[in-house]
Design a protein around this motif. Structure first.
Motif, PDB file in Angstrom:
ATOM      1  N   ASN A   1       0.873  -1.185  -0.051  1.00 49.52           N
ATOM      2  CA  ASN A   1      -0.227   0.023  -0.069  1.00 49.52           C
ATOM      3  C   ASN A   1       0.848   1.419  -0.099  1.00 49.52           C
ATOM      4  OD1 ASN A   1       0.697   0.862   2.708  1.00 49.52           O
ATOM      5  ND2 ASN A   1      -0.698  -0.946   3.208  1.00 49.52           N
ATOM      6  N   ALA A   2       0.297   2.315  -0.149  1.00 52.66           N
ATOM      7  CA  ALA A   2       1.032   3.595  -0.106  1.00 52.66           C
ATOM      8  C   ALA A   2       1.839   3.873   0.933  1.00 52.66           C
ATOM      9  CB  ALA A   2       0.137   4.803  -0.219  1.00 52.66           C
ATOM     10  N   ASP A   3       1.430   3.692   2.132  1.00 51.01           N
ATOM     11  CA  ASP A   3       2.302   3.795   3.372  1.00 51.01           C
ATOM     12  C   ASP A   3       3.396   3.049   3.344  1.00 51.01           C
ATOM     13  OD1 ASP A   3       0.456   5.542   4.518  1.00 51.01           O
ATOM     14  OD2 ASP A   3      -0.879   4.278   5.560  1.00 51.01           O
ATOM     15  N   GLU A   4       3.483   1.836   3.129  1.00 45.31           N
ATOM     16  CA  GLU A   4       4.583   0.772   2.975  1.00 45.31           C
ATOM     17  C   GLU A   4       5.439   1.466   2.062  1.00 45.31           C
ATOM     18  OE1 GLU A   4       3.515  -3.224   2.717  1.00 45.31           O
ATOM     19  OE2 GLU A   4       2.079  -3.312   4.417  1.00 45.31           O
ATOM     20  N   ALA A   5       4.861   1.798   0.990  1.00 38.93           N
ATOM     21  CA  ALA A   5       5.719   2.182  -0.314  1.00 38.93           C
ATOM     22  C   ALA A   5       6.463   3.518   0.258  1.00 38.93           C
ATOM     23  CB  ALA A   5       4.536   2.298  -1.518  1.00 38.93           C
ATOM     24  N   LEU A   6       5.784   4.496   0.696  1.00 38.45           N
ATOM     25  CA  LEU A   6       6.714   5.789   1.016  1.00 38.45           C
ATOM     26  C   LEU A   6       7.837   5.301   2.116  1.00 38.45           C
ATOM     27  CD1 LEU A   6       3.860   8.213   1.099  1.00 38.45           C
ATOM     28  CD2 LEU A   6       5.733   8.138  -0.658  1.00 38.45           C
ATOM     29  N   GLU A   7       7.477   4.378   3.293  1.00 42.64           N
ATOM     30  CA  GLU A   7       8.322   4.073   4.281  1.00 42.64           C
ATOM     31  C   GLU A   7       9.592   3.369   3.525  1.00 42.64           C
ATOM     32  OE1 GLU A   7       8.342   0.416   7.720  1.00 42.64           O
ATOM     33  OE2 GLU A   7       6.715   2.042   7.523  1.00 42.64           O
ATOM     34  N   MET A   8       9.433   2.494   2.495  1.00 42.10           N
ATOM     35  CA  MET A   8      10.409   1.702   1.863  1.00 42.10           C
ATOM     36  C   MET A   8      11.262   2.631   0.895  1.00 42.10           C
ATOM     37  SD  MET A   8       9.180  -1.966   1.217  1.00 42.10           S
ATOM     38  CE  MET A   8       8.614  -3.127   2.555  1.00 42.10           C
ATOM     39  N   ALA A   9      10.307   3.844   0.304  1.00 39.46           N
ATOM     40  CA  ALA A   9      11.139   4.611  -0.701  1.00 39.46           C
ATOM     41  C   ALA A   9      12.293   5.247   0.077  1.00 39.46           C
ATOM     42  CB  ALA A   9      10.191   5.668  -0.939  1.00 39.46           C
ATOM     43  N   ALA A  10      12.221   5.370   1.507  1.00 43.76           N
ATOM     44  CA  ALA A  10      13.380   5.955   1.994  1.00 43.76           C
ATOM     45  C   ALA A  10      14.967   5.320   1.727  1.00 43.76           C
ATOM     46  CB  ALA A  10      13.316   6.017   3.529  1.00 43.76           C
ATOM     47  N   ARG A  11      14.705   4.085   1.412  1.00 42.90           N
ATOM     48  CA  ARG A  11      16.012   3.400   1.051  1.00 42.90           C
ATOM     49  C   ARG A  11      16.412   3.690  -0.221  1.00 42.90           C
ATOM     50  NH1 ARG A  11      13.675  -2.785   2.246  1.00 42.90           N
ATOM     51  NH2 ARG A  11      13.456  -2.282   4.735  1.00 42.90           N
ATOM     52  N   ARG A  12      15.715   4.656  -0.855  1.00 39.62           N
ATOM     53  CA  ARG A  12      15.964   5.054  -2.334  1.00 39.62           C
ATOM     54  C   ARG A  12      16.340   4.105  -3.330  1.00 39.62           C
ATOM     55  NH1 ARG A  12      15.039  10.309  -1.675  1.00 39.62           N
ATOM     56  NH2 ARG A  12      16.162  11.573   0.084  1.00 39.62           N
ATOM     57  N   PRO A  13      15.448   3.160  -3.594  1.00 42.39           N
ATOM     58  CA  PRO A  13      15.544   2.389  -4.646  1.00 42.39           C
ATOM     59  C   PRO A  13      15.961   2.850  -6.140  1.00 42.39           C
ATOM     60  CG  PRO A  13      13.369   2.468  -4.344  1.00 42.39           C
ATOM     61  CD  PRO A  13      14.227   3.241  -3.167  1.00 42.39           C
ATOM     62  N   ALA A  14      16.914   2.030  -6.798  1.00 40.76           N
ATOM     63  CA  ALA A  14      16.963   2.594  -8.273  1.00 40.76           C
ATOM     64  C   ALA A  14      15.877   2.547  -9.136  1.00 40.76           C
ATOM     65  CB  ALA A  14      18.194   1.989  -8.702  1.00 40.76           C
ATOM     66  N   ARG A  15      15.022   1.670  -8.859  1.00 40.37           N
ATOM     67  CA  ARG A  15      13.881   1.189  -9.835  1.00 40.37           C
ATOM     68  C   ARG A  15      12.524   1.044  -8.948  1.00 40.37           C
ATOM     69  NH1 ARG A  15      16.508  -2.848 -14.127  1.00 40.37           N
ATOM     70  NH2 ARG A  15      18.027  -1.487 -14.951  1.00 40.37           N
ATOM     71  N   ILE A  16      11.575   1.509  -9.294  1.00 43.79           N
ATOM     72  CA  ILE A  16      10.101   1.407  -8.845  1.00 43.79           C
ATOM     73  C   ILE A  16       9.159   0.885  -9.643  1.00 43.79           C
ATOM     74  CG2 ILE A  16       8.486   2.399  -7.192  1.00 43.79           C
ATOM     75  CD1 ILE A  16      10.580   4.530  -6.399  1.00 43.79           C
ATOM     76  N   LEU A  17       8.664  -0.072  -9.303  1.00 41.74           N
ATOM     77  CA  LEU A  17       7.260  -0.867 -10.092  1.00 41.74           C
ATOM     78  C   LEU A  17       6.293  -0.598  -9.334  1.00 41.74           C
ATOM     79  CD1 LEU A  17       7.101  -2.294 -12.797  1.00 41.74           C
ATOM     80  CD2 LEU A  17       6.959  -4.178 -11.510  1.00 41.74           C
ATOM     81  N   LEU A  18       5.344   0.204  -9.952  1.00 44.12           N
ATOM     82  CA  LEU A  18       4.097   0.706  -9.250  1.00 44.12           C
ATOM     83  C   LEU A  18       2.904   0.115  -9.960  1.00 44.12           C
ATOM     84  CD1 LEU A  18       2.848   2.587  -7.080  1.00 44.12           C
ATOM     85  CD2 LEU A  18       2.990   4.535  -8.676  1.00 44.12           C
ATOM     86  N   ASP A  19       2.155  -0.388  -9.177  1.00 42.12           N
ATOM     87  CA  ASP A  19       0.955  -0.973  -9.677  1.00 42.12           C
ATOM     88  C   ASP A  19      -0.237   0.232  -9.831  1.00 42.12           C
ATOM     89  OD1 ASP A  19      -1.215  -2.397 -10.637  1.00 42.12           O
ATOM     90  OD2 ASP A  19      -1.833  -3.168  -8.789  1.00 42.12           O
ATOM     91  N   LEU A  20      -0.936   0.629 -10.844  1.00 42.53           N
ATOM     92  CA  LEU A  20      -1.999   1.557 -10.783  1.00 42.53           C
ATOM     93  C   LEU A  20      -3.064   1.480  -9.716  1.00 42.53           C
ATOM     94  CD1 LEU A  20      -2.517   4.110 -12.373  1.00 42.53           C
ATOM     95  CD2 LEU A  20      -3.764   2.601 -13.945  1.00 42.53           C
ATOM     96  N   ASN A  21      -3.595   0.288  -9.321  1.00 40.84           N
ATOM     97  CA  ASN A  21      -4.907  -0.138  -8.576  1.00 40.84           C
ATOM     98  C   ASN A  21      -4.279  -0.538  -7.359  1.00 40.84           C
ATOM     99  OD1 ASN A  21      -7.129  -0.310  -7.609  1.00 40.84           O
ATOM    100  ND2 ASN A  21      -7.962  -2.009  -8.917  1.00 40.84           N
ATOM    101  N   LEU A  22      -4.117   0.117  -6.257  1.00 39.13           N
ATOM    102  CA  LEU A  22      -3.568  -0.445  -4.879  1.00 39.13           C
ATOM    103  C   LEU A  22      -4.800  -0.567  -3.910  1.00 39.13           C
ATOM    104  CD1 LEU A  22      -0.456   1.804  -4.582  1.00 39.13           C
ATOM    105  CD2 LEU A  22      -0.662  -0.702  -5.269  1.00 39.13           C
ATOM    106  N   ALA A  23      -5.549  -1.761  -4.019  1.00 37.06           N
ATOM    107  CA  ALA A  23      -6.448  -1.877  -3.278  1.00 37.06           C
ATOM    108  C   ALA A  23      -7.649  -0.704  -3.382  1.00 37.06           C
ATOM    109  CB  ALA A  23      -6.111  -2.241  -1.916  1.00 37.06           C
TER     110      ALA A  23
END
Length: 174
Positions: free
Chosen positions: A33-55
């Motif tokens: 979900n968005a909360d988990e994604a933003l928390e993990m984004a702090a790791r600054r991944p090189a590539r992000i694969l984002l689903d358009l429909n998140l629950a």
């Protein structure tokens, strides 16, 4: 190899894709979900694969926050509900590519590599038929309404019985 952040609410799909990417030597972190994604984004991944429909929520709303948190990350939007409007919007919001499901690992990796326009890319051999697009749209709206036929019929501005008849038919192949 590079670090991936995979944001998808479909756990089975995410696990299979993460395993496939890991086999190719990539480190993969998954968020549902968005909360988990933003928390993990702090790791600054090189590539992000984002689903358009998140629950039921739109990945397009999350895209600007991801872009702000990880300005150097390449973001590819992956969706089962592809449309020209969402593709244009995703690109305007900072996605480097937009892929329709089902997409294989090779296709996903190629999308991250090919970030500039390439007129040499072949056009898809055959677009989805109008009947298939209609079926996909009905399923998406039905999912957004948690399977409630009456609410879906209201959202589509159609009679409930007409919708029931359409849903009773088998899905169109392509």
């Amino acid at each position: 190899m590079s670090d991936f952040l995979l944001i998808d609410d479909d756990e089975a799909f995410a696990m299979v894709l993460a395993r496939s990417l890991a086999r190719r030597g990539h480190a993969v972190h998954c968020a549902r979900n968005a909360d988990e994604a933003l928390e993990m984004a702090a790791r600054r991944p090189a590539r992000i694969l984002l689903d358009l429909n998140l629950a039921g929520d739109s990945g397009l709303r999350l895209l600007p926050a991801l872009r702000a948190a990880c300005p150097a990350s390449a973001i590819v939007v992956l969706t089962g509900y592809a449309s020209i409007a969402t593709a244009v919007e995703a690109t305007k919001l900072g996605a480097v590519q937009y892929l329709a499901k089902p997409a294989g690992v090779a296709e996903i990796l190629a999308a991250f590599e090919q970030q500039a326009a390439n007129p040499e890319l072949p056009v898809a051999p055959q677009p989805m038929s109008l009947r298939r697009v209609t079926w996909e749209h009905l399923q998406r709206v039905l999912g957004e309404n948690d399977g409630n036929i009456s609410a879906t019929a209201r959202a589509l501005n159609m009679h409930r019985r007409t919708l029931q008849r359409m849903l009773a038919k088998k899905p169109v192949k392509s």
